[in-house]
Design an enzyme around this catalytic site. Structure first.
Site, PDB file in Angstrom:
ATOM      1  N   SER A   1       0.862  -1.176   0.000  1.00 26.46           N
ATOM      2  CA  SER A   1       0.000   0.000   0.000  1.00 26.46           C
ATOM      3  C   SER A   1       0.905   1.235   0.000  1.00 26.46           C
ATOM      4  O   SER A   1       1.640   1.464   0.951  1.00 26.46           O
ATOM      5  CB  SER A   1      -0.890  -0.023   1.249  1.00 26.46           C
ATOM      6  OG  SER A   1      -1.565   1.194   1.410  1.00 26.46           O
TER       7      SER A   1
ATOM      8  N   LYS B   1      -1.449  -0.991  -4.205  1.00 26.66           N
ATOM      9  CA  LYS B   1      -2.584  -0.130  -3.842  1.00 26.66           C
ATOM     10  C   LYS B   1      -2.048   1.278  -3.680  1.00 26.66           C
ATOM     11  O   LYS B   1      -0.971   1.466  -3.114  1.00 26.66           O
ATOM     12  CB  LYS B   1      -3.181  -0.666  -2.542  1.00 26.66           C
ATOM     13  CG  LYS B   1      -4.008   0.268  -1.684  1.00 26.66           C
ATOM     14  CD  LYS B   1      -4.761  -0.555  -0.627  1.00 26.66           C
ATOM     15  CE  LYS B   1      -4.829   0.154   0.708  1.00 26.66           C
ATOM     16  NZ  LYS B   1      -5.493  -0.671   1.744  1.00 26.66           N
TER      17      LYS B   1
ATOM     18  N   LYS C   1      -3.106   5.354  -2.464  1.00 30.44           N
ATOM     19  CA  LYS C   1      -4.078   6.144  -1.717  1.00 30.44           C
ATOM     20  C   LYS C   1      -4.553   7.306  -2.583  1.00 30.44           C
ATOM     21  O   LYS C   1      -3.738   7.938  -3.276  1.00 30.44           O
ATOM     22  CB  LYS C   1      -3.416   6.683  -0.444  1.00 30.44           C
ATOM     23  CG  LYS C   1      -3.015   5.590   0.527  1.00 30.44           C
ATOM     24  CD  LYS C   1      -4.229   5.002   1.228  1.00 30.44           C
ATOM     25  CE  LYS C   1      -3.808   3.978   2.268  1.00 30.44           C
ATOM     26  NZ  LYS C   1      -4.950   3.514   3.070  1.00 30.44           N
TER      27      LYS C   1
ATOM     28  N   ASP D   1      -7.378   3.276  -2.644  1.00 30.88           N
ATOM     29  CA  ASP D   1      -8.032   3.347  -1.331  1.00 30.88           C
ATOM     30  C   ASP D   1      -8.219   4.822  -0.982  1.00 30.88           C
ATOM     31  O   ASP D   1      -7.252   5.580  -0.921  1.00 30.88           O
ATOM     32  CB  ASP D   1      -7.140   2.655  -0.280  1.00 30.88           C
ATOM     33  CG  ASP D   1      -7.776   2.598   1.102  1.00 30.88           C
ATOM     34  OD1 ASP D   1      -8.908   3.112   1.274  1.00 30.88           O
ATOM     35  OD2 ASP D   1      -7.148   2.041   2.028  1.00 30.88           O
TER      36      ASP D   1
ATOM     37  N   GLU E   1     -11.245   0.851  -2.703  1.00 27.26           N
ATOM     38  CA  GLU E   1     -11.447   0.619  -1.269  1.00 27.26           C
ATOM     39  C   GLU E   1     -11.999   1.868  -0.592  1.00 27.26           C
ATOM     40  O   GLU E   1     -11.484   2.970  -0.784  1.00 27.26           O
ATOM     41  CB  GLU E   1     -10.102   0.202  -0.651  1.00 27.26           C
ATOM     42  CG  GLU E   1     -10.176  -0.166   0.824  1.00 27.26           C
ATOM     43  CD  GLU E   1      -8.857  -0.767   1.322  1.00 27.26           C
ATOM     44  OE1 GLU E   1      -8.179  -1.479   0.546  1.00 27.26           O
ATOM     45  OE2 GLU E   1      -8.511  -0.512   2.483  1.00 27.26           O
TER      46      GLU E   1
ATOM     47  N   ASP F   1     -13.591  -1.148   4.084  1.00 30.56           N
ATOM     48  CA  ASP F   1     -12.596  -1.257   5.155  1.00 30.56           C
ATOM     49  C   ASP F   1     -13.197  -0.646   6.422  1.00 30.56           C
ATOM     50  O   ASP F   1     -13.750  -1.363   7.272  1.00 30.56           O
ATOM     51  CB  ASP F   1     -11.298  -0.554   4.696  1.00 30.56           C
ATOM     52  CG  ASP F   1     -10.218  -0.458   5.766  1.00 30.56           C
ATOM     53  OD1 ASP F   1     -10.469  -0.821   6.918  1.00 30.56           O
ATOM     54  OD2 ASP F   1      -9.096   0.005   5.451  1.00 30.56           O
TER      55      ASP F   1
ATOM     56  N   LYS G   1      -9.383  -6.900   8.688  1.00 26.08           N
ATOM     57  CA  LYS G   1      -8.322  -6.636   9.666  1.00 26.08           C
ATOM     58  C   LYS G   1      -8.807  -7.219  10.985  1.00 26.08           C
ATOM     59  O   LYS G   1      -9.850  -6.799  11.498  1.00 26.08           O
ATOM     60  CB  LYS G   1      -8.081  -5.130   9.811  1.00 26.08           C
ATOM     61  CG  LYS G   1      -7.615  -4.453   8.519  1.00 26.08           C
ATOM     62  CD  LYS G   1      -7.418  -2.948   8.685  1.00 26.08           C
ATOM     63  CE  LYS G   1      -6.980  -2.319   7.357  1.00 26.08           C
ATOM     64  NZ  LYS G   1      -6.961  -0.846   7.403  1.00 26.08           N
TER      65      LYS G   1
ATOM     66  N   GLY H   1      -3.880  -4.280   6.418  1.00 27.56           N
ATOM     67  CA  GLY H   1      -2.795  -4.022   7.359  1.00 27.56           C
ATOM     68  C   GLY H   1      -2.996  -2.695   8.068  1.00 27.56           C
ATOM     69  O   GLY H   1      -3.788  -1.853   7.636  1.00 27.56           O
TER      70      GLY H   1
HETATM   71  O1  OSB Z   1      -6.780   2.074   4.918  1.00 27.30           O
HETATM   72  O2  OSB Z   1      -5.960   0.137   4.651  1.00 27.30           O
HETATM   73  C1  OSB Z   1      -5.902   1.257   5.162  1.00 27.30           C
HETATM   74  C2  OSB Z   1      -2.619   1.711   7.032  1.00 27.30           C
HETATM   75  C3  OSB Z   1      -3.087   2.232   8.214  1.00 27.30           C
HETATM   76  C4  OSB Z   1      -4.433   2.448   8.385  1.00 27.30           C
HETATM   77  C5  OSB Z   1      -5.311   2.162   7.355  1.00 27.30           C
HETATM   78  C6  OSB Z   1      -4.858   1.616   6.163  1.00 27.30           C
HETATM   79  C7  OSB Z   1      -3.471   1.421   5.991  1.00 27.30           C
HETATM   80  C8  OSB Z   1      -2.863   0.941   4.763  1.00 27.30           C
HETATM   81  C9  OSB Z   1      -1.482   0.317   4.825  1.00 27.30           C
HETATM   82  O3  OSB Z   1      -3.375   1.059   3.686  1.00 27.30           O
HETATM   83  C10 OSB Z   1      -1.503  -1.112   5.233  1.00 27.30           C
HETATM   84  C11 OSB Z   1      -0.151  -1.648   5.642  1.00 27.30           C
HETATM   85  O4  OSB Z   1       0.757  -1.702   4.815  1.00 27.30           O
HETATM   86  O5  OSB Z   1       0.002  -2.032   6.825  1.00 27.30           O
HETATM   87 MG    MG Z   2      -8.191   1.029   3.740  1.00 27.67          MG
END
Ligand code: OSB
Ligand code: MG
Length: 368
Positions: free
Chosen positions: A137, A162, A164, A189, A214, A239, A263, A291
């Protein structure tokens, strides 16, 4: 039967190897509580609270987790005879909410339980796959740096990327990445940064063959996600909306999503996560492991979950060095040909580095 005799809490502050931005915040370090449970017979389990310092992702924070652990969860479990994870979950169900706090204890117990059964946790959960294909991500960045990060990720062997997005930073990065990587498993996301009035952005994104979009819309909005899913072809993945199996059922019944970012911390632990996986597989929802920028402790539980059959969509579980210059486990996860290897040792799959835990802990408390 097992009884907990001590809960230790280490307040950690781990610097991130590189900062990470999304539509809501920028992270440069991770502050969290590391939880160490000890049983009367001397078994030890480790877990972590994954909430952030401010409630930008969920209402839980580092402080609410600590409060719940000390004042509600520990009194519920101390000196109780607990046979297995199911029995522990029945006790923890007396507590409303506080999923991230309870799952720190719940995952620790799975580690103890696996150790007691002389099995690696992933085997105990029903998996025999010790090599897990994973994704990455990537945070928000300028286009040039982002393209370099995508290139580095692909070269490293991550099998899914992924990125953001937020209003004003969406179509351009997707279009640019797609031009260079027409076949890459790519997704976006938004962490809830849009609303239904932004439908044109999603119609445009629909043309780029994304794996999924997402959490495009706000946290609790099942209705507008359902409306959007009826308009676009690309799968919507939820999520932030998903706190329990009930939320998954609502999403499925209303058609709010066709994929679930799972999660364990957000749904109150691995036991609840396993139920959600069963439901998703029965009802044709794509479910995969998300994650939370966990340390090696939390990510070991992610990996055990992600190794399960049916969770083959690559999770947000990157190698340790992508997050930390120094991890707090003795076996920092390392990518080998696009996969992370789960150590074939009994228990949760890691050994704690006492030295580094001490180095990065701000405060240590003991509850008996
Ligand atoms: O939105 O999935 C998410 C990290 C912290 C909080 C929310 C998210 C994320 C990530 C990274 O997208 C996930 C990772 O690499 O741990
Ligand atoms: Mg997310």
């Amino acid at each position: 039967m097992m009884k907990f005799v001590e809960m230790k809490i280490y307040r950690m502050k781990l610097p991130l190897a590189q900062s990470f931005s999304n539509s809501q915040t920028t992270l440069t370090y991770r502050r969290f509580d590391l939880v160490r449970l000890t049983t009367t017979t001397g078994e030890v389990g480790w877990g972590e609270t994954v909430a952030f310092e401010t409630p930008w992702y969920t209402s839980e924070t580092v402080t609410t987790c600590h409060d719940a652990l000390v004042n509600y969860i520990w009194p519920l479990i101390r000196n109780k005879e607990i046979a297995d994870p199911k029995a522990l979950n029945l006790i923890l169900n007396k507590l409303k909410g506080h999923h991230m706090a309870r799952s720190a204890v719940e995952t620790s117990f799975w580690g103890i339980y696996a150790e007691k059964n002389k099995q690696p946790l992933y085997r105990l959960l029903g998996s025999d796959n010790a090599a897990v294909a994973v994704g990455i991500s990537l945070g928000m960045n300028n286009l040039e740096d982002l393209m370099q990060e995508v290139q580095a990720a692909v070269e490293k062997g991550y099998t899914r990327v992924k990125i953001k997005i937020k209003p004003g930073w969406d179509i351009l990065p997707v279009q640019t990445i797609r031009q260079s990587y027409p076949h890459l498993k790519l997704m976006v996301d938004a962490n809830g940064a849009y609303d239904l009035a932004d439908v044109d952005v999603f119609k445009a994104l629909d043309a780029y063959d994304l794996e999924m979009i997402e959490q495009p819309i706000g946290d609790d909005d099942f209705i507008n996600h359902a409306k959007l899913q009826r308009i676009i072809r690309t799968k919507i993945c939820l999520d932030e909306n998903i706190h329990s199996i009930e939320d998954v059922k609502v999403a499925h019944q209303l058609g709010s999503a066709r994929a679930i970012n799972l999660k364990w911390a957000r749904v109150g632990g691995l036991f609840n996560a396993l139920e959600i996986i069963q439901y998703c597989q029965k009802h044709g929802l794509l479910v995969w492991c998300g994650g939370m920028f966990e340390s090696g402790v939390g990510r070991s539980y992610n990996l055990a979950l992600a190794s399960l059959e049916g969770l083959d969509f690559p999770g947000d579980i990157s190698e340790s060095s992508r997050y930390w210059s120094e991890d707090i486990v003795e076996q920092p996860q390392k990518l080998v040909e696009g996969r992370l290897l789960i150590p074939k040792i009994s228990g949760a799959g890691f050994n704690i580095s006492k030295k580094r835990v001490e180095k990065y802990s701000e405060k240590i408390e003991s509850f008996i």
